[in-house]
Design an enzyme around this catalytic site. Structure first.
Site, PDB file in Angstrom:
ATOM      1  N   GLY A  13      38.576  34.633  41.546  1.00 47.19           N
ATOM      2  CA  GLY A  13      38.166  35.482  40.183  1.00 47.19           C
ATOM      3  C   GLY A  13      36.884  35.891  39.777  1.00 47.19           C
ATOM      4  N   ASP A  64      40.783  42.383  47.772  1.00 56.69           N
ATOM      5  CA  ASP A  64      41.542  42.466  46.525  1.00 56.69           C
ATOM      6  C   ASP A  64      42.712  42.872  46.454  1.00 56.69           C
ATOM      7  OD1 ASP A  64      42.477  44.269  45.264  1.00 56.69           O
ATOM      8  OD2 ASP A  64      41.302  46.808  46.149  1.00 56.69           O
ATOM      9  N   TYR A 155      44.152  45.696  22.967  1.00 51.84           N
ATOM     10  CA  TYR A 155      43.871  44.648  24.230  1.00 51.84           C
ATOM     11  C   TYR A 155      44.858  45.376  24.794  1.00 51.84           C
ATOM     12  CZ  TYR A 155      44.128  40.310  26.888  1.00 51.84           C
ATOM     13  OH  TYR A 155      43.781  39.710  27.965  1.00 51.84           O
ATOM     14  N   LYS A 162      49.580  39.730  30.192  1.00 53.48           N
ATOM     15  CA  LYS A 162      49.340  38.642  30.042  1.00 53.48           C
ATOM     16  C   LYS A 162      50.454  38.186  30.007  1.00 53.48           C
ATOM     17  CE  LYS A 162      45.119  37.779  31.030  1.00 53.48           C
ATOM     18  NZ  LYS A 162      44.174  37.651  32.408  1.00 53.48           N
ATOM     19  N   ILE A 191      35.453  34.527  25.534  1.00 52.57           N
ATOM     20  CA  ILE A 191      34.481  34.097  26.034  1.00 52.57           C
ATOM     21  C   ILE A 191      33.802  35.660  26.654  1.00 52.57           C
ATOM     22  CG2 ILE A 191      33.397  32.770  27.910  1.00 52.57           C
ATOM     23  CD1 ILE A 191      36.106  31.197  28.278  1.00 52.57           C
ATOM     24  N   LYS A 192      32.303  35.894  26.283  1.00 50.10           N
ATOM     25  CA  LYS A 192      31.819  36.643  26.772  1.00 50.10           C
ATOM     26  C   LYS A 192      31.364  36.738  28.133  1.00 50.10           C
ATOM     27  CE  LYS A 192      27.944  39.983  25.724  1.00 50.10           C
ATOM     28  NZ  LYS A 192      25.785  39.552  25.409  1.00 50.10           N
ATOM     29  N   LEU A 194      32.048  39.630  32.552  1.00 50.58           N
ATOM     30  CA  LEU A 194      31.891  41.125  32.582  1.00 50.58           C
ATOM     31  C   LEU A 194      33.278  42.045  32.110  1.00 50.58           C
ATOM     32  CD1 LEU A 194      29.564  42.232  34.007  1.00 50.58           C
ATOM     33  CD2 LEU A 194      31.147  42.017  36.347  1.00 50.58           C
TER      34      LEU A 194
HETATM   35  P1  NAP Z   1      35.460  38.243  35.238  1.00 50.77           P
HETATM   36  O1  NAP Z   1      34.197  37.445  35.554  1.00 50.77           O
HETATM   37  O2  NAP Z   1      34.904  39.414  35.021  1.00 50.77           O
HETATM   38  O3  NAP Z   1      36.369  38.179  36.226  1.00 50.77           O
HETATM   39  C1  NAP Z   1      37.948  38.785  36.554  1.00 50.77           C
HETATM   40  C2  NAP Z   1      37.275  39.139  37.651  1.00 50.77           C
HETATM   41  O4  NAP Z   1      38.666  39.707  38.187  1.00 50.77           O
HETATM   42  C3  NAP Z   1      36.612  39.730  38.279  1.00 50.77           C
HETATM   43  O5  NAP Z   1      35.711  38.711  40.063  1.00 50.77           O
HETATM   44  C4  NAP Z   1      37.067  40.583  38.979  1.00 50.77           C
HETATM   45  O6  NAP Z   1      36.212  41.357  40.201  1.00 50.77           O
HETATM   46  C5  NAP Z   1      38.570  40.188  39.192  1.00 50.77           C
HETATM   47  N1  NAP Z   1      39.070  41.742  40.052  1.00 50.77           N
HETATM   48  C6  NAP Z   1      39.707  42.612  39.309  1.00 50.77           C
HETATM   49  N2  NAP Z   1      40.053  43.653  40.026  1.00 50.77           N
HETATM   50  C7  NAP Z   1      40.764  42.714  41.423  1.00 50.77           C
HETATM   51  C8  NAP Z   1      41.284  43.148  42.511  1.00 50.77           C
HETATM   52  N3  NAP Z   1      41.693  44.673  42.301  1.00 50.77           N
HETATM   53  N4  NAP Z   1      41.026  41.943  43.398  1.00 50.77           N
HETATM   54  C9  NAP Z   1      40.338  40.346  43.272  1.00 50.77           C
HETATM   55  N5  NAP Z   1      39.917  40.615  42.062  1.00 50.77           N
HETATM   56  C10 NAP Z   1      40.059  41.644  41.435  1.00 50.77           C
HETATM   57  O7  NAP Z   1      35.878  37.955  33.667  1.00 50.77           O
HETATM   58  P2  NAP Z   1      36.074  36.738  33.195  1.00 50.77           P
HETATM   59  O8  NAP Z   1      36.666  36.877  31.718  1.00 50.77           O
HETATM   60  O9  NAP Z   1      36.181  35.731  33.837  1.00 50.77           O
HETATM   61  O10 NAP Z   1      38.335  36.768  33.408  1.00 50.77           O
HETATM   62  C11 NAP Z   1      38.836  36.195  34.279  1.00 50.77           C
HETATM   63  C12 NAP Z   1      39.569  35.629  33.824  1.00 50.77           C
HETATM   64  O11 NAP Z   1      39.925  35.389  32.804  1.00 50.77           O
HETATM   65  C13 NAP Z   1      41.310  36.667  33.624  1.00 50.77           C
HETATM   66  O12 NAP Z   1      42.406  37.002  33.506  1.00 50.77           O
HETATM   67  C14 NAP Z   1      41.021  36.764  32.558  1.00 50.77           C
HETATM   68  O13 NAP Z   1      41.739  37.998  31.889  1.00 50.77           O
HETATM   69  C15 NAP Z   1      41.512  35.931  31.521  1.00 50.77           C
HETATM   70  N6  NAP Z   1      40.052  35.701  30.219  1.00 50.77           N
HETATM   71  C16 NAP Z   1      39.425  35.574  30.018  1.00 50.77           C
HETATM   72  C17 NAP Z   1      39.295  36.097  27.909  1.00 50.77           C
HETATM   73  C18 NAP Z   1      38.242  36.261  27.868  1.00 50.77           C
HETATM   74  O14 NAP Z   1      37.202  36.662  27.316  1.00 50.77           O
HETATM   75  N7  NAP Z   1      36.441  36.252  29.040  1.00 50.77           N
HETATM   76  C19 NAP Z   1      39.843  35.346  27.689  1.00 50.77           C
HETATM   77  C20 NAP Z   1      41.253  34.888  28.077  1.00 50.77           C
HETATM   78  C21 NAP Z   1      41.622  35.384  29.340  1.00 50.77           C
HETATM   79  P3  NAP Z   1      35.328  42.793  39.630  1.00 50.77           P
HETATM   80  O15 NAP Z   1      34.293  42.087  38.871  1.00 50.77           O
HETATM   81  O16 NAP Z   1      35.733  43.335  40.873  1.00 50.77           O
HETATM   82  O17 NAP Z   1      36.825  43.502  38.795  1.00 50.77           O
END
Ligand code: NAP
Length: 266
Positions: A13, A64, A155, A162, A191-192, A194
Site C-alpha cells: 500500500g 494488484d 465516505y 471498512k 491524513i492527507k 492520495l
Molecule cells: P494511499 O497512499 O493512496 O495508499 C492506498 C494504497 O492502496 C495505494 O498505494 C493504492 O495504489 C493501493 N491500492 C489501491 N488499489 C489497489 C490494488 N488493486 N492493489 C494493490 N494496491 C492497491 O492512501 P493512504 O491514506 O495511505 O491509505 C492507506 C490505508 O489507510 C487505506 O486502507 C486507507 O483506507 C486507510 N486510511 C486512510 C486514512 C486517511 O485519512 N488517509 C484514514 C484512515 C484509514 P494506487 O495509488 O495505485 O491506487
C-alpha cells in the site's frame, strides 16, 4: 531500539512518501526490521522504488490485490527472498471516485464490489498466503477508518468496506490465534494522502479533526507508524482482533463541533 531486529515486514500500500504505509515502513525500519515492499501498479514504481531502496528493501514487487496469480507470485518471491515473514501490513483501499462524492444510495453493483474486493477481501487473500510463512509472535495489521461504525459524509461505500475489513480482522484473528499470529487494525484519523483526496469534502474533515478532537490536532503518518510498532511488536503480545484508534480521540466525541463554537452561542 531494535524491536524488529532479525524480523521481516512485508508492506502493501505504498503509493508515495505521503502514504500511511510509508510512515509504517519507516517506523518498522527504525526498529531494525527488514522491509519488503509491494505496490499496486507499474506507474507507481518510479516513486516507490527510491523509497524502498532508502530502507534497503530486497523485495520491491508490483501486485494488484485483485489478481490472485499476482498475489501468489509475490508470496513466492517473498518466500525465496526471506523464507519467512514476521509482519504483514495491509494499507490498501480503493473505491470509484463517483462513489465517494454523491449519495450512498447511488452506489452501483460494480462500485460496491470493487470497493469491497480491494479494500476488504484483499486482507483475507494476503493473510491466507502469509500464514504459512508466519510463526508464533507474527502479526498482521490493517488500516481502517471510523466511517465503518458511524456515517461520515461522502465516505459511503468505503464505510461499508471498512466495516467488512474490521469484521475480517476479528475472524482472521480467531483463525490465526491458535498459531500465535495476531491480527489487528489501526483506525486512523484523517491524513492527507492520495487515497484520502478522493473522498468528497476531505479538507474540511481534516480541519474538523484539528478543531474538534479532544487533542485538537490531526494525526500524522508517524503517529500511525508508532502505533504499528506497538501493535506488531511483542509489546502487544496479548492484543488481537482489535481496532485501535489513533485519531486524537475523535471517535469518543458525541458531537464533533468545537466546544468553543457552542460557547459562543451562549
Ligand atoms: P494511499 O497512499 O493512496 O495508499 C492506498 C494504497 O492502496 C495505494 O498505494 C493504492 O495504489 C493501493 N491500492 C489501491 N488499489 C489497489 C490494488 N488493486 N492493489 C494493490 N494496491 C492497491 O492512501 P493512504 O491514506 O495511505 O491509505 C492507506 C490505508 O489507510 C487505506 O486502507 C486507507 O483506507 C486507510 N486510511 C486512510 C486514512 C486517511 O485519512 N488517509 C484514514 C484512515 C484509514 P494506487 O495509488 O495505485 O491506487
Amino acid at each position: 531500539m531494535d524491536l524488529f531486529k532479525n524480523k521481516t515486514a512485508l508492506i502493501f500500500g505504498i503509493a508515495n512518501k505521503n502514504s500511511i504505509a510509508w510512515g509504517i515502513s519507516e517506523a518498522l525500519y527504525a526498529e531494525g526490521a527488514e522491509i519488503g515492499i509491494s505496490y499496486a501498479i507499474p506507474s507507481l514504481e518510479k516513486r516507490v522504488r527510491p523509497l524502498a531502496e532508502s530502507v534497503g528493501a530486497k523485495l520491491i514487487e508490483e501486485c494488484d490485490v485483485t489478481d490472485d496469480a499476482a498475489i501468489d507470485l509475490v508470496f513466492e518471491k517473498v518466500k525465496d527472498t526471506y523464507g519467512s515473514i514476521d509482519v504483514l501490513i495491509h494499507s490498501v483501499a480503493f473505491a470509484e471516485r463517483d462513489d465517494l462524492t454523491g449519495r450512498f444510495i447511488d452506489t452501483s453493483r460494480t462500485g460496491f464490489r470493487t470497493a469491497l474486493e480491494i479494500s476488504a477481501y484483499s486482507l483475507v487473500a494476503l493473510a491466507r498466503r502469509a500464514e504459512p510463512l508466519m510463526t508464533a509472535g507474527s502479526s498482521i495489521l490493517a488500516m481502517t477508518y471510523y466511517g465503518s461504525v458511524a456515517v461520515i459524509p461522502h465516505y459511503n461505500v468505503m464505510g461499508v468496506a471498512k466495516a467488512a475489513l474490521e469484521a475480517s480482522v476479528r475472524y482472521l484473528s480467531v483463525d490465526l490465534g491458535p498459531k500465535g499470529i495476531r491480527v489487528n487494525a489501526v483506525s486512523a484519523g484523517p491524513i492527507k494522502t492520495l487515497a484520502a483526496s478522493g473522498v468528497g469534502g476531505f479538507r474540511k474533515l481534516l480541519n474538523y479533526s484539528e478543531t474538534a478532537s479532544p487533542l485538537r490536532q490531526s494525526v500524522t503518518q508517524e503517529d500511525i507508524g508508532q502505533a504499528a510498532v506497538y501493535l506488531c511488536s511483542d509489546m502487544a503480545r496479548s492484543v488481537t482482533g482489535e481496532i485501535h484508534y489513533v485519531d486524537a480521540g475523535w471517535n469518543i466525541m458525541g458531537l464533533t463541533v468545537p466546544f468553543e463554537e457552542l460557547d459562543q452561542d451562549g
